[in-house]
Design a protein around this motif. Structure first.
Motif, PDB file in Angstrom:
ATOM      1  N   SER A 134       0.861  -1.183   0.000  1.00 30.67           N
ATOM      2  CA  SER A 134       0.000   0.000   0.000  1.00 30.67           C
ATOM      3  C   SER A 134       0.897   1.233   0.000  1.00 30.67           C
ATOM      4  CB  SER A 134      -0.911   0.019   1.221  1.00 30.67           C
ATOM      5  OG  SER A 134      -0.160   0.290   2.397  1.00 30.67           O
ATOM      6  N   ILE A 135       0.311   2.373  -0.238  1.00 28.00           N
ATOM      7  CA  ILE A 135       1.089   3.617  -0.195  1.00 28.00           C
ATOM      8  C   ILE A 135       1.617   3.868   1.214  1.00 28.00           C
ATOM      9  CG2 ILE A 135       0.869   6.137  -0.341  1.00 28.00           C
ATOM     10  CD1 ILE A 135      -0.758   5.791  -2.850  1.00 28.00           C
ATOM     11  N   ALA A 136       0.828   3.504   2.210  1.00 24.73           N
ATOM     12  CA  ALA A 136       1.286   3.704   3.591  1.00 24.73           C
ATOM     13  C   ALA A 136       2.593   2.969   3.865  1.00 24.73           C
ATOM     14  CB  ALA A 136       0.202   3.241   4.569  1.00 24.73           C
ATOM     15  N   ASP A 137       2.791   1.830   3.197  1.00 29.26           N
ATOM     16  CA  ASP A 137       4.010   1.040   3.402  1.00 29.26           C
ATOM     17  C   ASP A 137       5.258   1.726   2.852  1.00 29.26           C
ATOM     18  OD1 ASP A 137       2.508  -0.971   4.579  1.00 29.26           O
ATOM     19  OD2 ASP A 137       2.289  -2.116   2.726  1.00 29.26           O
ATOM     20  N   MET A 138       5.078   2.779   2.060  1.00 30.12           N
ATOM     21  CA  MET A 138       6.214   3.467   1.459  1.00 30.12           C
ATOM     22  C   MET A 138       6.828   4.513   2.382  1.00 30.12           C
ATOM     23  SD  MET A 138       4.686   4.026  -2.393  1.00 30.12           S
ATOM     24  CE  MET A 138       3.873   2.680  -3.256  1.00 30.12           C
ATOM     25  N   LYS A 139       6.187   4.777   3.505  1.00 32.73           N
ATOM     26  CA  LYS A 139       6.717   5.765   4.448  1.00 32.73           C
ATOM     27  C   LYS A 139       8.139   5.394   4.855  1.00 32.73           C
ATOM     28  CE  LYS A 139       5.926   7.791   9.017  1.00 32.73           C
ATOM     29  NZ  LYS A 139       5.066   7.817  10.228  1.00 32.73           N
ATOM     30  N   GLY A 140       9.035   6.367   4.752  1.00 39.54           N
ATOM     31  CA  GLY A 140      10.421   6.172   5.143  1.00 39.54           C
ATOM     32  C   GLY A 140      11.314   5.589   4.079  1.00 39.54           C
ATOM     33  N   LYS A 141      10.743   5.169   2.956  1.00 37.93           N
ATOM     34  CA  LYS A 141      11.528   4.557   1.882  1.00 37.93           C
ATOM     35  C   LYS A 141      11.844   5.591   0.801  1.00 37.93           C
ATOM     36  CE  LYS A 141       9.697  -0.133   2.511  1.00 37.93           C
ATOM     37  NZ  LYS A 141       9.076   0.153   3.825  1.00 37.93           N
ATOM     38  N   PRO A 142      13.001   5.498   0.155  1.00 35.62           N
ATOM     39  CA  PRO A 142      13.339   6.423  -0.940  1.00 35.62           C
ATOM     40  C   PRO A 142      12.326   6.314  -2.078  1.00 35.62           C
ATOM     41  CG  PRO A 142      15.280   5.212  -0.212  1.00 35.62           C
ATOM     42  CD  PRO A 142      14.102   4.546   0.433  1.00 35.62           C
ATOM     43  N   ILE A 143      11.910   7.471  -2.606  1.00 34.25           N
ATOM     44  CA  ILE A 143      10.936   7.508  -3.695  1.00 34.25           C
ATOM     45  C   ILE A 143      11.401   8.536  -4.721  1.00 34.25           C
ATOM     46  CG2 ILE A 143       8.535   7.904  -4.354  1.00 34.25           C
ATOM     47  CD1 ILE A 143       7.718   7.262  -1.510  1.00 34.25           C
ATOM     48  N   MET A 144      11.422   8.153  -5.974  1.00 29.91           N
ATOM     49  CA  MET A 144      11.803   9.065  -7.045  1.00 29.91           C
ATOM     50  C   MET A 144      10.583   9.866  -7.507  1.00 29.91           C
ATOM     51  SD  MET A 144      14.486   6.819  -9.355  1.00 29.91           S
ATOM     52  CE  MET A 144      13.567   5.275  -9.321  1.00 29.91           C
ATOM     53  N   VAL A 145      10.655  11.200  -7.339  1.00 28.52           N
ATOM     54  CA  VAL A 145       9.576  12.090  -7.751  1.00 28.52           C
ATOM     55  C   VAL A 145      10.163  13.282  -8.491  1.00 28.52           C
ATOM     56  CG1 VAL A 145       8.028  11.402  -5.883  1.00 28.52           C
ATOM     57  CG2 VAL A 145       9.578  13.334  -5.550  1.00 28.52           C
ATOM     58  N   SER A 146       9.358  13.917  -9.328  1.00 34.70           N
ATOM     59  CA  SER A 146       9.808  15.073 -10.090  1.00 34.70           C
ATOM     60  C   SER A 146       9.798  16.320  -9.226  1.00 34.70           C
ATOM     61  CB  SER A 146       8.896  15.283 -11.303  1.00 34.70           C
ATOM     62  OG  SER A 146       7.605  15.691 -10.882  1.00 34.70           O
ATOM     63  N   ASP A 147      10.467  17.352  -9.700  1.00 31.61           N
ATOM     64  CA  ASP A 147      10.508  18.613  -8.975  1.00 31.61           C
ATOM     65  C   ASP A 147       9.103  19.189  -8.787  1.00 31.61           C
ATOM     66  OD1 ASP A 147      13.249  18.417  -8.846  1.00 31.61           O
ATOM     67  OD2 ASP A 147      13.618  19.752 -10.549  1.00 31.61           O
ATOM     68  N   ALA A 148       8.269  19.105  -9.835  1.00 27.14           N
ATOM     69  CA  ALA A 148       6.913  19.656  -9.747  1.00 27.14           C
ATOM     70  C   ALA A 148       6.082  18.914  -8.714  1.00 27.14           C
ATOM     71  CB  ALA A 148       6.235  19.593 -11.113  1.00 27.14           C
ATOM     72  N   THR A 149       6.314  17.631  -8.575  1.00 26.50           N
ATOM     73  CA  THR A 149       5.554  16.825  -7.626  1.00 26.50           C
ATOM     74  C   THR A 149       5.813  17.236  -6.186  1.00 26.50           C
ATOM     75  OG1 THR A 149       5.442  14.921  -9.105  1.00 26.50           O
ATOM     76  CG2 THR A 149       5.260  14.463  -6.752  1.00 26.50           C
ATOM     77  N   LEU A 179      14.596   0.313 -13.254  1.00 26.45           N
ATOM     78  CA  LEU A 179      14.759  -1.030 -13.784  1.00 26.45           C
ATOM     79  C   LEU A 179      15.961  -1.752 -13.182  1.00 26.45           C
ATOM     80  CD1 LEU A 179      13.934  -0.381 -17.557  1.00 26.45           C
ATOM     81  CD2 LEU A 179      12.434  -1.341 -15.801  1.00 26.45           C
ATOM     82  N   THR A 180      16.975  -1.010 -12.794  1.00 28.34           N
ATOM     83  CA  THR A 180      18.197  -1.636 -12.281  1.00 28.34           C
ATOM     84  C   THR A 180      18.218  -1.773 -10.755  1.00 28.34           C
ATOM     85  OG1 THR A 180      19.309   0.530 -12.259  1.00 28.34           O
ATOM     86  CG2 THR A 180      19.567  -0.824 -14.236  1.00 28.34           C
ATOM     87  N   ASP A 181      17.171  -1.278 -10.099  1.00 32.55           N
ATOM     88  CA  ASP A 181      17.147  -1.308  -8.627  1.00 32.55           C
ATOM     89  C   ASP A 181      15.845  -1.939  -8.145  1.00 32.55           C
ATOM     90  OD1 ASP A 181      17.241  -0.927  -5.924  1.00 32.55           O
ATOM     91  OD2 ASP A 181      17.357   1.261  -6.006  1.00 32.55           O
ATOM     92  N   PRO A 182      15.875  -3.189  -7.690  1.00 32.55           N
ATOM     93  CA  PRO A 182      14.649  -3.868  -7.239  1.00 32.55           C
ATOM     94  C   PRO A 182      13.968  -3.203  -6.054  1.00 32.55           C
ATOM     95  CG  PRO A 182      16.421  -5.444  -7.606  1.00 32.55           C
ATOM     96  CD  PRO A 182      17.038  -4.081  -7.674  1.00 32.55           C
ATOM     97  N   SER A 183      14.679  -2.328  -5.342  1.00 30.99           N
ATOM     98  CA  SER A 183      14.074  -1.651  -4.197  1.00 30.99           C
ATOM     99  C   SER A 183      13.511  -0.280  -4.563  1.00 30.99           C
ATOM    100  CB  SER A 183      15.103  -1.480  -3.073  1.00 30.99           C
ATOM    101  OG  SER A 183      16.130  -0.570  -3.454  1.00 30.99           O
ATOM    102  N   ALA A 184      13.593   0.100  -5.829  1.00 31.41           N
ATOM    103  CA  ALA A 184      13.198   1.440  -6.254  1.00 31.41           C
ATOM    104  C   ALA A 184      11.683   1.624  -6.200  1.00 31.41           C
ATOM    105  CB  ALA A 184      13.700   1.719  -7.660  1.00 31.41           C
ATOM    106  N   ILE A 185      11.294   2.850  -5.868  1.00 30.59           N
ATOM    107  CA  ILE A 185       9.906   3.299  -5.952  1.00 30.59           C
ATOM    108  C   ILE A 185       9.923   4.605  -6.728  1.00 30.59           C
ATOM    109  CG2 ILE A 185       7.832   3.981  -4.688  1.00 30.59           C
ATOM    110  CD1 ILE A 185       8.958   2.547  -2.235  1.00 30.59           C
ATOM    111  N   GLN A 186       9.012   4.756  -7.681  1.00 30.73           N
ATOM    112  CA  GLN A 186       8.972   6.002  -8.439  1.00 30.73           C
ATOM    113  C   GLN A 186       7.542   6.387  -8.758  1.00 30.73           C
ATOM    114  OE1 GLN A 186      10.854   5.099 -12.410  1.00 30.73           O
ATOM    115  NE2 GLN A 186       8.797   5.658 -13.109  1.00 30.73           N
TER     116      GLN A 186
END
Length: 348
Positions: A134-149, A179-186
């Motif tokens: 869930s989205i709640a599970d992403m708390k504290g984890k690195p996330i790739m977001v754009s500047d506008a976001t 694609l190269t990082d199995p732990s990535a969130i974007q």
């Protein structure tokens, strides 16, 4: 910061506006057939997410409504609010609720007259993994977001889920780091990045649609200048009604006429990408959800606009004194437009 989203790079935006004025010409005149010329700027290059507008053009719905519509493709460097402010176009797409609210902050004199998407297609994407369901599970984890976001829905995530700025990693719209990082969130767009990940890497990503987790915003709102609304309301109504018919036809009829125009304007667009986008819009109720069953596509309500605004006040994006009613008008929607055509096409 939100004001800068509109007013930054003024010289460049005005230059683009001048070019478009010269190429398209000001609206309000009539062509040789007696149709009223209007121009409409999209928020990106031609794609299925603009399909209803292209369908309205291809099927002659705009012409039947008395309009000669010129669709102006968006893309890098195209600032739709600036084009409206410069009277370079008559209508434009605001990608989300932040755009018309930012226009109010900037005093730029335009508002939303229709909400094409009832759900914002923004998503978070992960690799298959057991620790994020869930989205709640992403708390504290690195996330790739754009500047506008960072100045937009990230603030909502901080307020609702306790996200922190320390989680932010820069998203450059390049899939390689994911694609190269199995732990990535974007972050991503429902009909775009997930499909490209499947196609290019054979990975079945986990996809989390923010709207399904309480994100309250509309998306792909149609903007019109206050001046246009005041002086040419009949043209606004005609454009909204014909666009709604176009979306009904695109989703429930044969989308081929629109798709041909989309590929003409954007030769990089392919049939498989278009088909996937249509499928996702239908599956997730992006265009048709909530009140559209009775109010028609494009519906908006004061309650949802107020909810979004108050949510963003709590998140610290806007001040409590902003006149949210200046960001939209319900004058042209919620009239059941297109429901007769939908019944004709679907039998429902």
């Amino acid at each position: 910061m939100n004001r800068n989203l509109i007013l930054g790079a003024v010289a460049a935006a005005v230059a683009v506006a001048v070019v478009i004025v010269l190429a398209v010409g000001p609206g309000g005149g009539r062509d040789a057939s007696g149709l009223t010329r209007v121009s409409f700027a999209t928020d990106w290059k031609a794609q299925a997410e603009h399909g209803g507008f292209y369908q309205a053009l291809a099927n002659g719905y705009y012409a039947e409504a008395g309009l000669d519509v010129k669709i102006v493709q968006g893309g890098p460097g195209i600032n739709v609010p600036q084009l409206l402010a410069a009277q370079a176009v008559d209508f434009g797409i605001g990608s989300n609720n932040f755009i018309p609210l930012n226009i109010v902050v900037a005093g730029a004199g335009a508002r939303a007259v229709m909400a094409t998407f009832q759900k914002d297609p923004q998503v978070f994407i992960t690799h298959p993994r057991e620790d994020v369901k869930s989205i709640a599970d992403m708390k504290g984890k690195p996330i790739m977001v754009s500047d506008a976001t960072v100045s937009a829905f990230w603030q909502w995530l901080k307020a609702k889920y306790g996200f922190e700025d320390s989680q932010i990693r820069k998203y450059t719209f390049n899939l390689a780091p994911f694609l190269t990082d199995p732990s990535a969130i974007q972050q991503g767009y429902l009909s775009s990045e997930p499909y490209m990940i499947r196609k290019e890497a054979g990975i079945e990503p986990q996809v989390f649609l923010l709207s399904d987790y309480g994100y309250p915003g509309y998306a792909a709102v149609i903007l019109a200048a206050d001046r246009t609304i005041a002086e040419r309301p009949e043209a606004v109504q005609a454009f909204v009604d014909a666009s709604i018919r176009g979306w009904v036809s695109y989703l429930h009829g044969d989308p081929a006429p629109a798709n041909a125009l989309i590929k003409r304007d954007n030769p990089e667009m392919t049939d498989d990408v278009i088909a996937n986008a249509i499928s996702m819009m239908k599956k997730y109720g992006i265009v048709e959800a909530g009140g559209t069953a009775t109010l028609g596509i494009g519906a908006m309500t004061e309650a949802r606009w107020k909810d979004f605004y108050l949510t963003m006040v709590t998140a610290g994006v806007y001040s409590a004194g902003l006149d949210v009613h200046s960001a939209y008008t319900l004058e042209f929607v919620n009239q059941g437009a297109g429901l007769d055509l939908k019944k004709q096409l679907t039998g429902e």
